[in-house]
Write a protein that holds these residues in place. Structure first.
Motif, PDB file in Angstrom:
ATOM      1  N   ILE A  47       0.848  -1.201   0.000  1.00  0.00           N
ATOM      2  CA  ILE A  47       0.000   0.000   0.000  1.00  0.00           C
ATOM      3  C   ILE A  47       0.880   1.248   0.000  1.00  0.00           C
ATOM      4  CG2 ILE A  47      -1.746   1.297   1.274  1.00  0.00           C
ATOM      5  CD1 ILE A  47      -2.692  -1.333   2.482  1.00  0.00           C
ATOM      6  N   ALA A  48       1.873   1.261   0.903  1.00  0.00           N
ATOM      7  CA  ALA A  48       2.791   2.407   0.965  1.00  0.00           C
ATOM      8  C   ALA A  48       3.550   2.562  -0.348  1.00  0.00           C
ATOM      9  CB  ALA A  48       3.763   2.231   2.130  1.00  0.00           C
ATOM     10  N   GLN A  49       4.009   1.439  -0.901  1.00  0.00           N
ATOM     11  CA  GLN A  49       4.768   1.490  -2.151  1.00  0.00           C
ATOM     12  C   GLN A  49       3.895   1.971  -3.309  1.00  0.00           C
ATOM     13  OE1 GLN A  49       7.991   1.864  -3.475  1.00  0.00           O
ATOM     14  NE2 GLN A  49       8.447   0.019  -2.271  1.00  0.00           N
ATOM     15  N   THR A  50       2.627   1.591  -3.314  1.00  0.00           N
ATOM     16  CA  THR A  50       1.724   2.025  -4.380  1.00  0.00           C
ATOM     17  C   THR A  50       1.571   3.535  -4.391  1.00  0.00           C
ATOM     18  OG1 THR A  50       0.478  -0.052  -4.223  1.00  0.00           O
ATOM     19  CG2 THR A  50      -0.597   1.778  -5.334  1.00  0.00           C
ATOM     20  N   LEU A  51       1.408   4.135  -3.210  1.00  0.00           N
ATOM     21  CA  LEU A  51       1.269   5.590  -3.135  1.00  0.00           C
ATOM     22  C   LEU A  51       2.494   6.289  -3.719  1.00  0.00           C
ATOM     23  CD1 LEU A  51      -0.265   5.959   0.448  1.00  0.00           C
ATOM     24  CD2 LEU A  51      -1.441   6.231  -1.738  1.00  0.00           C
ATOM     25  N   ILE A  52       3.675   5.751  -3.426  1.00  0.00           N
ATOM     26  CA  ILE A  52       4.904   6.359  -3.931  1.00  0.00           C
ATOM     27  C   ILE A  52       4.998   6.190  -5.443  1.00  0.00           C
ATOM     28  CG2 ILE A  52       7.417   6.376  -3.781  1.00  0.00           C
ATOM     29  CD1 ILE A  52       6.042   7.295  -1.238  1.00  0.00           C
ATOM     30  N   ILE A  53       4.712   4.994  -5.944  1.00  0.00           N
ATOM     31  CA  ILE A  53       4.851   4.717  -7.367  1.00  0.00           C
ATOM     32  C   ILE A  53       3.815   5.481  -8.177  1.00  0.00           C
ATOM     33  CG2 ILE A  53       4.650   2.882  -9.103  1.00  0.00           C
ATOM     34  CD1 ILE A  53       6.044   1.012  -7.221  1.00  0.00           C
ATOM     35  N   LEU A  54       2.634   5.711  -7.606  1.00  0.00           N
ATOM     36  CA  LEU A  54       1.628   6.509  -8.308  1.00  0.00           C
ATOM     37  C   LEU A  54       2.120   7.921  -8.591  1.00  0.00           C
ATOM     38  CD1 LEU A  54      -1.764   5.519  -6.613  1.00  0.00           C
ATOM     39  CD2 LEU A  54      -1.049   5.053  -8.959  1.00  0.00           C
ATOM     40  N   THR A  55       3.043   8.427  -7.769  1.00  0.00           N
ATOM     41  CA  THR A  55       3.608   9.755  -7.984  1.00  0.00           C
ATOM     42  C   THR A  55       4.888   9.696  -8.818  1.00  0.00           C
ATOM     43  OG1 THR A  55       4.875   9.664  -5.900  1.00  0.00           O
ATOM     44  CG2 THR A  55       2.652  10.575  -5.806  1.00  0.00           C
ATOM     45  N   MET A  56       5.084   8.565  -9.501  1.00  0.00           N
ATOM     46  CA  MET A  56       6.251   8.343 -10.363  1.00  0.00           C
ATOM     47  C   MET A  56       7.551   8.293  -9.556  1.00  0.00           C
ATOM     48  SD  MET A  56       6.834  10.007 -14.139  1.00  0.00           S
ATOM     49  CE  MET A  56       7.529  11.541 -13.554  1.00  0.00           C
ATOM     50  N   GLY A  57       7.471   7.752  -8.357  1.00  0.00           N
ATOM     51  CA  GLY A  57       8.658   7.550  -7.536  1.00  0.00           C
ATOM     52  C   GLY A  57       8.806   6.090  -7.190  1.00  0.00           C
ATOM     53  N   SER A  87       7.565  -5.746  -1.829  1.00  0.00           N
ATOM     54  CA  SER A  87       6.468  -4.791  -1.979  1.00  0.00           C
ATOM     55  C   SER A  87       6.398  -4.254  -3.406  1.00  0.00           C
ATOM     56  CB  SER A  87       6.637  -3.626  -0.986  1.00  0.00           C
ATOM     57  OG  SER A  87       7.767  -2.839  -1.310  1.00  0.00           O
ATOM     58  N   ILE A  88       7.550  -3.998  -4.017  1.00  0.00           N
ATOM     59  CA  ILE A  88       7.570  -3.549  -5.410  1.00  0.00           C
ATOM     60  C   ILE A  88       7.008  -4.641  -6.316  1.00  0.00           C
ATOM     61  CG2 ILE A  88       9.065  -2.842  -7.320  1.00  0.00           C
ATOM     62  CD1 ILE A  88      10.962  -1.629  -5.239  1.00  0.00           C
ATOM     63  N   THR A  89       7.327  -5.889  -6.013  1.00  0.00           N
ATOM     64  CA  THR A  89       6.808  -7.011  -6.792  1.00  0.00           C
ATOM     65  C   THR A  89       5.285  -7.029  -6.775  1.00  0.00           C
ATOM     66  OG1 THR A  89       8.769  -8.355  -6.325  1.00  0.00           O
ATOM     67  CG2 THR A  89       6.782  -9.521  -7.004  1.00  0.00           C
ATOM     68  N   ALA A  90       4.694  -6.861  -5.590  1.00  0.00           N
ATOM     69  CA  ALA A  90       3.235  -6.869  -5.474  1.00  0.00           C
ATOM     70  C   ALA A  90       2.615  -5.723  -6.261  1.00  0.00           C
ATOM     71  CB  ALA A  90       2.831  -6.779  -3.998  1.00  0.00           C
ATOM     72  N   VAL A  91       3.235  -4.550  -6.197  1.00  0.00           N
ATOM     73  CA  VAL A  91       2.692  -3.379  -6.891  1.00  0.00           C
ATOM     74  C   VAL A  91       2.762  -3.566  -8.406  1.00  0.00           C
ATOM     75  CG1 VAL A  91       2.977  -0.910  -7.296  1.00  0.00           C
ATOM     76  CG2 VAL A  91       3.264  -1.828  -4.997  1.00  0.00           C
ATOM     77  N   VAL A  92       3.902  -4.041  -8.901  1.00  0.00           N
ATOM     78  CA  VAL A  92       4.084  -4.193 -10.345  1.00  0.00           C
ATOM     79  C   VAL A  92       3.159  -5.271 -10.903  1.00  0.00           C
ATOM     80  CG1 VAL A  92       5.726  -4.917 -12.118  1.00  0.00           C
ATOM     81  CG2 VAL A  92       6.452  -3.333 -10.336  1.00  0.00           C
ATOM     82  N   ILE A  93       3.103  -6.418 -10.232  1.00  0.00           N
ATOM     83  CA  ILE A  93       2.225  -7.493 -10.699  1.00  0.00           C
ATOM     84  C   ILE A  93       0.767  -7.060 -10.598  1.00  0.00           C
ATOM     85  CG2 ILE A  93       1.457  -9.854 -10.209  1.00  0.00           C
ATOM     86  CD1 ILE A  93       4.266 -10.541  -9.391  1.00  0.00           C
ATOM     87  N   ILE A 106      -4.270  -7.679  -5.133  1.00  0.00           N
ATOM     88  CA  ILE A 106      -4.349  -8.815  -6.052  1.00  0.00           C
ATOM     89  C   ILE A 106      -2.948  -9.296  -6.416  1.00  0.00           C
ATOM     90  CG2 ILE A 106      -5.082  -9.526  -8.361  1.00  0.00           C
ATOM     91  CD1 ILE A 106      -7.413  -7.580  -8.110  1.00  0.00           C
ATOM     92  N   GLY A 107      -2.017  -8.358  -6.633  1.00  0.00           N
ATOM     93  CA  GLY A 107      -0.645  -8.738  -6.943  1.00  0.00           C
ATOM     94  C   GLY A 107       0.003  -9.527  -5.819  1.00  0.00           C
ATOM     95  N   ALA A 108      -0.211  -9.088  -4.575  1.00  0.00           N
ATOM     96  CA  ALA A 108       0.333  -9.827  -3.431  1.00  0.00           C
ATOM     97  C   ALA A 108      -0.291 -11.216  -3.343  1.00  0.00           C
ATOM     98  CB  ALA A 108       0.082  -9.045  -2.142  1.00  0.00           C
ATOM     99  N   LEU A 109      -1.594 -11.307  -3.604  1.00  0.00           N
ATOM    100  CA  LEU A 109      -2.270 -12.603  -3.565  1.00  0.00           C
ATOM    101  C   LEU A 109      -1.771 -13.524  -4.674  1.00  0.00           C
ATOM    102  CD1 LEU A 109      -5.949 -11.542  -2.762  1.00  0.00           C
ATOM    103  CD2 LEU A 109      -4.351 -12.725  -1.244  1.00  0.00           C
ATOM    104  N   ILE A 110      -1.461 -12.960  -5.847  1.00  0.00           N
ATOM    105  CA  ILE A 110      -0.919 -13.784  -6.937  1.00  0.00           C
ATOM    106  C   ILE A 110       0.398 -14.415  -6.517  1.00  0.00           C
ATOM    107  CG2 ILE A 110       0.100 -13.674  -9.246  1.00  0.00           C
ATOM    108  CD1 ILE A 110      -2.000 -11.596  -9.971  1.00  0.00           C
ATOM    109  N   VAL A 111       1.282 -13.607  -5.923  1.00  0.00           N
ATOM    110  CA  VAL A 111       2.564 -14.144  -5.451  1.00  0.00           C
ATOM    111  C   VAL A 111       2.333 -15.197  -4.379  1.00  0.00           C
ATOM    112  CG1 VAL A 111       4.743 -13.575  -4.312  1.00  0.00           C
ATOM    113  CG2 VAL A 111       3.785 -12.011  -6.023  1.00  0.00           C
ATOM    114  N   GLY A 112       1.410 -14.920  -3.435  1.00  0.00           N
ATOM    115  CA  GLY A 112       1.115 -15.890  -2.388  1.00  0.00           C
ATOM    116  C   GLY A 112       0.533 -17.175  -2.926  1.00  0.00           C
ATOM    117  N   VAL A 113      -0.371 -17.064  -3.906  1.00  0.00           N
ATOM    118  CA  VAL A 113      -0.984 -18.254  -4.511  1.00  0.00           C
ATOM    119  C   VAL A 113       0.062 -19.089  -5.225  1.00  0.00           C
ATOM    120  CG1 VAL A 113      -2.499 -18.984  -6.397  1.00  0.00           C
ATOM    121  CG2 VAL A 113      -3.330 -17.369  -4.695  1.00  0.00           C
ATOM    122  N   PHE A 114       0.940 -18.442  -5.977  1.00  0.00           N
ATOM    123  CA  PHE A 114       1.965 -19.195  -6.700  1.00  0.00           C
ATOM    124  C   PHE A 114       2.917 -19.908  -5.744  1.00  0.00           C
ATOM    125  CE2 PHE A 114       0.648 -17.394 -10.655  1.00  0.00           C
ATOM    126  CZ  PHE A 114       1.211 -18.193 -11.635  1.00  0.00           C
TER     127      PHE A 114
END
Length: 361
Positions: free
Chosen positions: A92-102, A293-299, A316-324
């Motif tokens: 969640i924290a990483q998503t906020l940062i990446i949404l601002t192109m960081g 965290s970056i992995t979850a955001v990107v996926i 959903i990205g975090a759940l995909i990694v967890g499911v796999f």
């Protein structure tokens, strides 16, 4: 001699011929028929969460056929949710940062440092657990403030700024904790509030923890803030085009600073959930949490170029990694190939994002 601006006989004849040829024709505004590929492109461009959601459904069905009933057992599915709780919270924290192109490489270090502050304040200094928790949240906010100041005031690239603070926070963590862990027995007897997130309850054969519930509620709160408040619209606008946002009257520097502070607080909440998940406080925990965290955001479909993405896509990205990882483990696949699969998922996710970002003709 004919003046250059005057039409000669030949030009008049050409104009008359063009008028006769175009007689009876009208302008057409119907949209041309789109191919299936173009339609999919437009759909995924308008719905950034659709692609990862489809991947999640397909992966669940695939592991259901591969592993069998063990994978779909309520207890196993709830176990996947527990396993991704910490990474999803940091996501969640990483998503906020990446949404601002960081990008923030220090989220894991902020989480661990905040957990050490909570543990030491409650156990070593004997402060009330609620006060120790508040000081941990304050630590996360302070770390976020430092990151935001480096990015907004000193104009440092977020990657470089957070790479430096990542090392600083981990060094402070080892110094403040004296590289010593705090045992779960000591926390249980002195500050059980810090372990509350790990308290479990059963529902329809599944086993949930309060930490997982807090994580889901946190996703809902941030989703509301991003989609239904002016602050959320400013976050998207800043990431999409900072210069245009400033011309529209948005104080982008203030928006960026607030994003980093909120991200730091969320990392501190992740520290509280981490203590509940492990039961103890370890200065060595979460060393690779920033990459996870970056992995979850990107996926999850959030663009690394900013301005596009959904907070629930990160879940959903975090759940995909967890499911796999869970499905491959149940299938007896070695951990080495589990990490290989996650790496392939990242490459596919970024490739898909590049395709979706293309301007459709």
């Amino acid at each position: 001699m004919t003046h250059p601006n005057q039409s000669g006989p030949r030009n008049v004849a050409a104009h008359e011929q063009a008028a006769e040829t175009s007689a009876g024709q009208v302008a057409r505004f119907e949209e041309e028929a789109l191919s299936l590929g173009r339609r999919l492109h437009r759909f995924f461009h308008a719905n950034p969460t659709a692609a990862p959601a489809l991947v999640l459904v397909v992966s669940v069905l695939a592991f259901m056929l591969l592993v069998g009933e063990r994978f779909l057992a309520p207890f196993n599915l709830s176990l996947v949710l527990q396993q991704v709780t910490i990474i999803a919270t940091l996501g969640i924290a990483q998503t906020l940062i990446i949404l601002t192109m960081g990008i923030d490489l220090s989220v894991g270090a902020i989480m661990v440092l905040s957990s050490v502050v909570m543990g030491r304040m409650a156990i070593d200094f004997g402060l009330p657990p609620s006060l120790a928790l508040a000081l941990g949240l304050l630590t996360g906010a302070t770390c976020g403030l430092l990151n935001g100041t480096l990015v907004t005031r000193l104009k440092l690239p977020p990657f470089i700024a957070t790479l430096g603070t990542w090392n600083i926070f981990f060094a402070l963590n080892l110094w403040y904790s004296k590289s010593e862990a705090i045992r779960s027995q000591d926390i249980e007897s002195t500050a059980p509030l810090l372990q509350w997130g790990g308290t479990a309850f059963e529902l329809f054969g599944a086993r949930f923890t309060y930490g997982s519930i807090i994580m889901v509620l946190l996703f809902c709160a941030v989703w509301y803030a991003l989609n239904w408040t002016a602050w959320g619209r400013h976050v998207y606008a800043t990431g999409d085009d900072k210069d245009a946002a400033e011309l529209a009257g948005i104080r982008t520097r203030r928006v960026l600073l607030s994003v980093y502070i909120v991200a730091g607080i969320i990392c501190a909440i992740g520290a509280w959930l981490l203590i509940g998940r492990t039961g103890s406080v370890s200065p060595q925990a979460g060393y690779t949490a920033n990459l996870d965290s970056i992995t979850a955001v990107v996926i999850g479909g959030t663009s690394l170029f900013g301005g596009r993405g959904s907070i629930f896509g990160t879940l959903i990205g975090a759940l995909i990694v967890g499911v796999f990882r869970n499905g491959l483990a149940l299938a007896g696949v070695d951990v080495l190939w589990q990490e290989f699969t996650v790496g392939m998922l990242i490459i596919v996710a970024v490739t898909t994002d590049q395709w979706i970002r293309r301007v459709s003709a």
